[in-house]
Design an enzyme around this catalytic site. Structure first.
Site, mmCIF file in Angstrom:
data_model
loop_
_atom_site.group_PDB
_atom_site.id
_atom_site.type_symbol
_atom_site.label_atom_id
_atom_site.label_comp_id
_atom_site.label_asym_id
_atom_site.label_seq_id
_atom_site.Cartn_x
_atom_site.Cartn_y
_atom_site.Cartn_z
ATOM 1 N N SER A 119 1.387 -0.218 -1.475
ATOM 2 C CA SER A 119 2.491 0.465 -2.157
ATOM 3 C C SER A 119 3.455 1.073 -1.149
ATOM 4 C CB SER A 119 1.914 1.581 -3.029
ATOM 5 O OG SER A 119 2.923 2.455 -3.468
ATOM 6 N N TYR A 153 -2.883 9.023 -4.333
ATOM 7 C CA TYR A 153 -2.605 7.612 -4.636
ATOM 8 C C TYR A 153 -2.207 6.877 -3.360
ATOM 9 C CZ TYR A 153 -0.032 3.493 -6.183
ATOM 10 O OH TYR A 153 0.440 2.196 -6.331
#
Length: 339
Positions: free
Chosen positions: A131, A156
């Site tokens: 990501s 995350y």
């Protein structure tokens, strides 16, 4: 490309997994999809995506959670995959502040089970979703895979960085070719309901105000889902290999002495949040009521993808204009929710 290549897509009922599975089937691959169909967001949307996939003759589906190690191993042993694309993950920066354990379970332990399966039942190439969040506190733009990314600002992001480190370890120890893909703010039809485009569209159509964080000054490298999918498919046969020029005295973060690679897949064109909202208003033919808010914990003020390596290695650069992508999303949303 061979017509008979078999691909495992984890998270196949998810937003990107659905689009990727569909495109792979169209291009002659045999696709096995797995998903745990959890209720992080409306499972009906996942079922709708699966209904479309299940009519494809070269697609098969198994409801499996990445934590079910024995079932994962059994699937690998039976199916003998050529390629694996790991998209299954607990997504969302903000939810990681509320339920951190879900991220360790799905993104770390779950990914370990995939790596172990690739170790014991070898595959030609493991491609996995990282990501743009891994860039964290980095402020040098555009973000390059060659930059150090050791300062995440959400759990995350830390789990996605962990995936890259875990993949490198397995590439080194067991010679598994792995390629990590840092996706930048993906949007499009069948998108996730927790993403800004979906939340904004729903609120505007219901005449409710939208929350505009960082007073709309946030910049994001919004990337249309078809561009993400094309990048993934082009990289599948581009199997990661050791870099002959890698130097331990001056280590390059994006390559290795092991069969390991990293790429950004982003539009290479950051857009201010207020301009994004203005484009959405244009597509909807409606104006948004805006609640201006401060930046949220875990968010970064801007993202901007350097995609030079993607262009150099596979000759591809995402290029869908924002107005075109948003219009496609709005058209889908209106049709889907007026059935």
């Amino acid at each position: 490309m061979s017509q008979t290549k078999k691909v495992l897509v984890t998270g196949a009922a998810g937003f990107i997994g659905f689009h990727l599975s569909q495109k792979l089937c169209q291009q002659g691959f045999e696709v096995v999809g797995i998903d745990n169909l959890n209720d992080y967001y409306d499972p009906n949307l996942k079922k709708s995506r699966l209904d479309i996939l299940k009519v494809l003759s070269t697609f098969s589906f198994h409801k499996i959670d990445l934590l079910e190690k024995e079932r994962i191993d059994q699937l690998f042993e039976t199916e003998k995959f050529h390629y694996v694309v790991n998209l299954a993950a607990q997504a969302g920066v903000r939810y990681s502040l509320v339920n951190p354990y879900a991220y360790i379970d799905a993104n770390v332990t779950g990914f370990l089970n995939i790596l172990e399966a690739c170790r014991h039942y070898p595959v030609e190439h493991l491609v996995y979703a990282s990501s743009s969040s891994v860039y964290g506190a980095n402020s040098k733009m555009p973000f390059s895979v060659h930059h150090n990314v050791d300062h995440p600002v959400s759990l995350y992001a830390a789990t996605k960085k962990s995936n890259e480190l875990m993949a490198h370890t397995y590439s080194n120890l067991y010679n598994i070719p792995t390629t990590g893909l840092r996706f930048f703010t993906v949007y499009g039809p069948y998108g996730r309901p927790d993403m800004a485009l979906f939340l904004f569209t729903k609120a505007i159509l219901e005449n409710r105000p939208i929350d505009v964080y960082n007073n709309g000054e946030m910049k994001r490298d919004f990337t249309y889902v078809d561009d993400i999918v094309e990048g993934v498919i082009k990289l599948l046969p581009h199997v990661a290999s050791p870099s002959p020029s890698w130097d331990g005295n001056n280590p390059d973060a994006a390559s290795s002495f092991a069969p390991y690679a990293l790429y950004n897949i982003g539009n290479n064109n950051p857009v201010k949040l207020l301009d994004f909202i203005s484009t959405l208003e244009q597509a909807l033919g409606m104006e948004a009521q805006k609640n201006m808010m401060p930046i949220q914990d875990g968010d970064v003020p801007a993202t901007f993808a350097d995609v030079d390596d993607l262009i150099k290695d596979v000759g591809f650069k995402p290029a869908t204009p924002l107005i075109e992508g948003i219009q496609k999303f709005v058209d889908w949303y209106r049709e889907y929710y007026t059935k």
